[in-house]
Design an enzyme around this catalytic site. Structure first.
Site, PDB file in Angstrom:
ATOM      1  N   GLU A  37      43.706  26.890  46.024  1.00 21.75           N
ATOM      2  CA  GLU A  37      43.151  27.107  44.698  1.00 21.75           C
ATOM      3  C   GLU A  37      42.670  28.556  44.669  1.00 21.75           C
ATOM      4  OE1 GLU A  37      39.730  25.069  41.859  1.00 21.75           O
ATOM      5  OE2 GLU A  37      40.084  24.286  43.860  1.00 21.75           O
ATOM      6  N   ARG A 262      39.820  18.326  58.569  1.00 24.90           N
ATOM      7  CA  ARG A 262      39.514  19.730  58.319  1.00 24.90           C
ATOM      8  C   ARG A 262      38.982  20.372  59.582  1.00 24.90           C
ATOM      9  NH1 ARG A 262      38.731  20.574  52.530  1.00 24.90           N
ATOM     10  NH2 ARG A 262      37.551  22.482  52.758  1.00 24.90           N
ATOM     11  N   LYS A 272      34.713  27.553  50.228  1.00 24.61           N
ATOM     12  CA  LYS A 272      34.753  28.735  49.369  1.00 24.61           C
ATOM     13  C   LYS A 272      33.515  28.841  48.494  1.00 24.61           C
ATOM     14  CE  LYS A 272      38.864  27.713  48.212  1.00 24.61           C
ATOM     15  NZ  LYS A 272      40.118  27.545  47.475  1.00 24.61           N
TER      16      LYS A 272
HETATM   17  P1  ATP Z   1      37.089  24.930  50.028  1.00 26.49           P
HETATM   18  O1  ATP Z   1      36.134  23.813  50.188  1.00 26.49           O
HETATM   19  O2  ATP Z   1      36.925  25.988  51.043  1.00 26.49           O
HETATM   20  O3  ATP Z   1      37.140  25.448  48.635  1.00 26.49           O
HETATM   21  P2  ATP Z   1      39.499  23.631  49.418  1.00 26.49           P
HETATM   22  O4  ATP Z   1      40.110  22.492  50.124  1.00 26.49           O
HETATM   23  O5  ATP Z   1      38.970  23.373  48.069  1.00 26.49           O
HETATM   24  O6  ATP Z   1      38.470  24.289  50.377  1.00 26.49           O
HETATM   25  P3  ATP Z   1      41.931  24.871  48.702  1.00 26.49           P
HETATM   26  O7  ATP Z   1      42.195  26.250  48.264  1.00 26.49           O
HETATM   27  O8  ATP Z   1      42.101  23.783  47.722  1.00 26.49           O
HETATM   28  O9  ATP Z   1      40.470  24.842  49.304  1.00 26.49           O
HETATM   29  O10 ATP Z   1      42.715  24.559  50.034  1.00 26.49           O
HETATM   30  C1  ATP Z   1      44.087  24.731  50.221  1.00 26.49           C
HETATM   31  C2  ATP Z   1      44.492  23.866  51.377  1.00 26.49           C
HETATM   32  O11 ATP Z   1      43.755  24.203  52.548  1.00 26.49           O
HETATM   33  C3  ATP Z   1      44.218  22.403  51.099  1.00 26.49           C
HETATM   34  O12 ATP Z   1      45.371  21.678  51.451  1.00 26.49           O
HETATM   35  C4  ATP Z   1      43.065  22.062  51.988  1.00 26.49           C
HETATM   36  O13 ATP Z   1      43.176  20.748  52.422  1.00 26.49           O
HETATM   37  C5  ATP Z   1      43.209  23.046  53.135  1.00 26.49           C
HETATM   38  N1  ATP Z   1      41.915  23.350  53.760  1.00 26.49           N
HETATM   39  C6  ATP Z   1      40.829  23.884  53.180  1.00 26.49           C
HETATM   40  N2  ATP Z   1      39.816  23.985  54.055  1.00 26.49           N
HETATM   41  C7  ATP Z   1      40.266  23.510  55.236  1.00 26.49           C
HETATM   42  C8  ATP Z   1      39.699  23.345  56.543  1.00 26.49           C
HETATM   43  N3  ATP Z   1      38.442  23.690  56.808  1.00 26.49           N
HETATM   44  N4  ATP Z   1      40.477  22.819  57.515  1.00 26.49           N
HETATM   45  C9  ATP Z   1      41.743  22.481  57.254  1.00 26.49           C
HETATM   46  N5  ATP Z   1      42.326  22.599  56.067  1.00 26.49           N
HETATM   47  C10 ATP Z   1      41.618  23.106  55.051  1.00 26.49           C
HETATM   48 MG    MG Z   2      40.524  22.435  46.642  1.00 26.80          MG
END
Ligand code: ATP
Ligand code: MG
Length: 557
Positions: A37, A262, A272
């Site tokens: 995102e 994760r 983020k």
């Molecule tokens: P955040 O909480 O940091 O915003 P998010 O999952 O909302 O994380 P996205 O940009 O939607 O962030 O993530 C893109 C991909 O990265 C998704 O498939 C998510 O599952 C994966 N991802 C995000 N954080 C982690 C993590 N700490 N470990 C493994 N995969 C992750």
């Molecule tokens: Mg997300």
């Protein structure tokens, strides 16, 4: 550290089954996607997902798409899209020509929503968010939904008018008609569209209704021909809805969602939202502050793609949540830099050393190996004179037990690569502070190499020629958070910040060769650690080095 020894990757095992004869994707190309995102910069948690998404495709000779998940109109920012691409390329992954935006499918999402209404599988609801929450029921009580039986024609009409902009935000929603009594609350007639009169960074004002992630994501995957939609564990409870969507709309493919744990790292936060708060409130200098766990921060700190990928590979793919020691990340960096970094001398907390029996005005050069691990990296010349800089803590006026460095009438010490010296005294200012250390050298000890067989009781210390060196600023970092688990749900992460995570040292003395150092290079400052020129602030007139990692290893494998 159990994960480090876990050899088997369960995702690969599932995929092998799926593509084997008789499997659900027999004979098909494995196709994954990475769907960030664009509301912030990528962090090391994303790196784990990248390795899983791109690495899995690579392993099976398949493809991996890069898709900006910009379904939600509230927070996207173009700045982030470019930064995300840059970071992924830096890590060494490539999506070829398969770059997409989730918002490019809005028209399709709309058509599939209409299809659901026509099939009697979706309806327009007019509960307020508060009312809907009240009617959700609980584990023993099904939800209630008074608009569930709205005639199809009426829902079709209202949905079209929602799109046309006739209603204000939240006036209506479109809900999938699934199961009000489901034990999985995501299946209790979830909202799949809502009204939001908001500008979209790509779609402009074309839309005032936006699909929910749980509806849009499976459609995006299906339209791109994704076979395996790999995501983190928080989506496990959403998988039944994911499957429901791809089964009930006429998409051309049926992807399979598989979840993994994760990555969590101690003493930092990997979200983020929280990272953004650190930036916006000025706790760090930006997304690329070298203390940040973002890829741009790690890069500026001196992390290499190799170190980060090794770290993620060794952590492995787990099904249950795991927190890894930050020290292990540092261990992986040290391991990489130990191989590649040029060894140089720098004095970060300098005191003057005068070699009293070395002729004034004289100078000579010593040849020093750039990297004992890699003879092919060659040697360089370092000058020596009567006036040197050494670390202040390599001298004590009054020795403490076991101290093997310089003190008056103490043991002989080697100046790295040069001569053996012996401390004879020191000079203080009116406050009693040491301003100069005095020593004599042994002219017969040239080369100062321990291999000369000469027995020296004292330590080997590093030095810089005061008549041929450069000034530098050195930034030393420690954990951004004192608390080992600032990311825990019950903690105020801002209250866990380490107020001393940045130590700026100015007036450091570095050997002359570093005047030409450039961003992207890494150096081992002998006895101190690995350092890199700061990519933003370092220039030939004002050298700034970041400590990437110290030499000392606190990680026990
Ligand atoms: P955040 O909480 O940091 O915003 P998010 O999952 O909302 O994380 P996205 O940009 O939607 O962030 O993530 C893109 C991909 O990265 C998704 O498939 C998510 O599952 C994966 N991802 C995000 N954080 C982690 C993590 N700490 N470990 C493994 N995969 C992750
Ligand atoms: Mg997300």
């Amino acid at each position: 550290m159990a994960e480090m020894t876990e050899g088997k990757n369960f995702i690969h095992a599932f995929i092998e089954e799926d593509i084997a004869e008789g499997g659900r994707y027999a004979g098909q190309t494995v196709h994954t996607r990475f769907p960030p995102e664009p509301n912030g910069y990528l962090h090391i948690g994303h790196c784990k997902a990248l390795i899983i998404d791109f690495g899995t495709a690579e392993k099976f000779g398949g493809l991996c798409n890069l898709r900006m998940d910009d379904t939600n109109p509230t927070k996207e920012d173009v700045e982030f899209v470019e930064a995300i691409k840059e970071d992924i390329h830096w890590l060494g992954f490539d999506w070829g020509d398969r770059f997409f935006y989730g918002s490019d499918y809005f028209e399709k999402d709309y058509e599939y929503a209409v299809e659901l209404i026509k099939k009697g599988l979706a309806y327009v609801c007019e509960l307020t968010p508060e009312q809907a929450k009240e009617m959700r029921g609980d584990l023993n009580t099904p939800a209630t939904s008074p608009y569930r039986d709205r005639p199809i024609e009426e829902s079709l009409d209202l949905f079209a008018r929602m799109r046309a902009g006739e209603f204000e935000d939240n006036k209506y929603t479109l809900r999938a008609k699934i199961d009000l009594a489901s034990g999985n609350f995501n299946m209790r007639d979830p909202v799949i569209y809502r009204i939001r009169h908001m500008h979209h960074h790509r779609q402009g004002d074309k839309w005032c209704i936006y699909p929910m992630y749980d509806f849009a994501h499976p459609i995006q995957d299906a339209l791109e021909g994704i076979t395996h939609s790999l995501c983190s564990l928080e989506f496990e409870n959403h998988r039944p809805l994911y499957n429901w969507v791809v089964e009930n709309v006429s998409v051309p493919h049926r992807p399979r969602q598989i979840e993994f744990a994760r990555l969590g790292i101690d003493h930092t936060v990997l979200s983020k939202r929280k990272l953004r708060a650190l930036v916006e409130n000025g706790y760090v200098s930006g997304w690329d502050d070298p203390r940040m766990p973002t890829l741009c921060g790690l890069r500026r700190r001196g992390y290499t793609p190799k170190a980060i990928r090794n770290f993620c590979d060794r952590v492995g793919v787990a099904k249950s949540p795991n927190t890894i020691e930050y020290a292990f990340l540092e261990y992986c960096l040290r391991e990489d830099l130990n191989e590649t970094a040029k060894r140089v001398m720098a004095v970060v907390k300098p005191v003057k050393l005068t070699i009293t029996n070395y002729p004034e005005g004289q100078s000579e050069t010593f040849t020093i190996e750039n990297n004992p691990n890699r003879p092919e990296d060659g040697t360089r010349e370092v000058t020596f004179s009567r006036d040197l800089w050494i670390e202040a803590d390599d001298f004590l006026a009054q020795p403490i037990p076991k101290y093997k460095r310089l003190y008056p009438d103490g043991p002989e010490c080697r100046l790295k690569g040069a001569y053996v010296i012996k401390c004879t005294g020191f000079v203080t200012d009116e406050n009693g502070n040491v301003t100069e250390v005095l020593a004599t050298y042994d002219p017969d000890s040239k080369g100062g190499d321990p291999a000369d067989g000469r027995k020296i009781k004292g330590a080997t210390i590093h030095w810089v020629d005061a008549n041929n060196c450069a000034d530098a600023e050195v930034r030393q970092y420690s954990n951004l958070f004192d608390d080992a688990d600032p990311d825990a749900a019950n903690k105020d992460f801002l209250a866990c910040l380490n107020p001393n995570s940045l130590e700026v040292l100015s007036g450091c003395k570095v050997e002359a060769s570093l005047k030409n150092s450039k961003a992207g290079e890494s150096y081992q400052f002998m006895r101190l650690g690995y350092f890199c020129p700061d990519s933003k602030d370092s220039s030939p007139d004002h050298l700034v080095f970041n400590r990437s990692v110290s030499l000392k290893d606190s990680f026990k494998p």
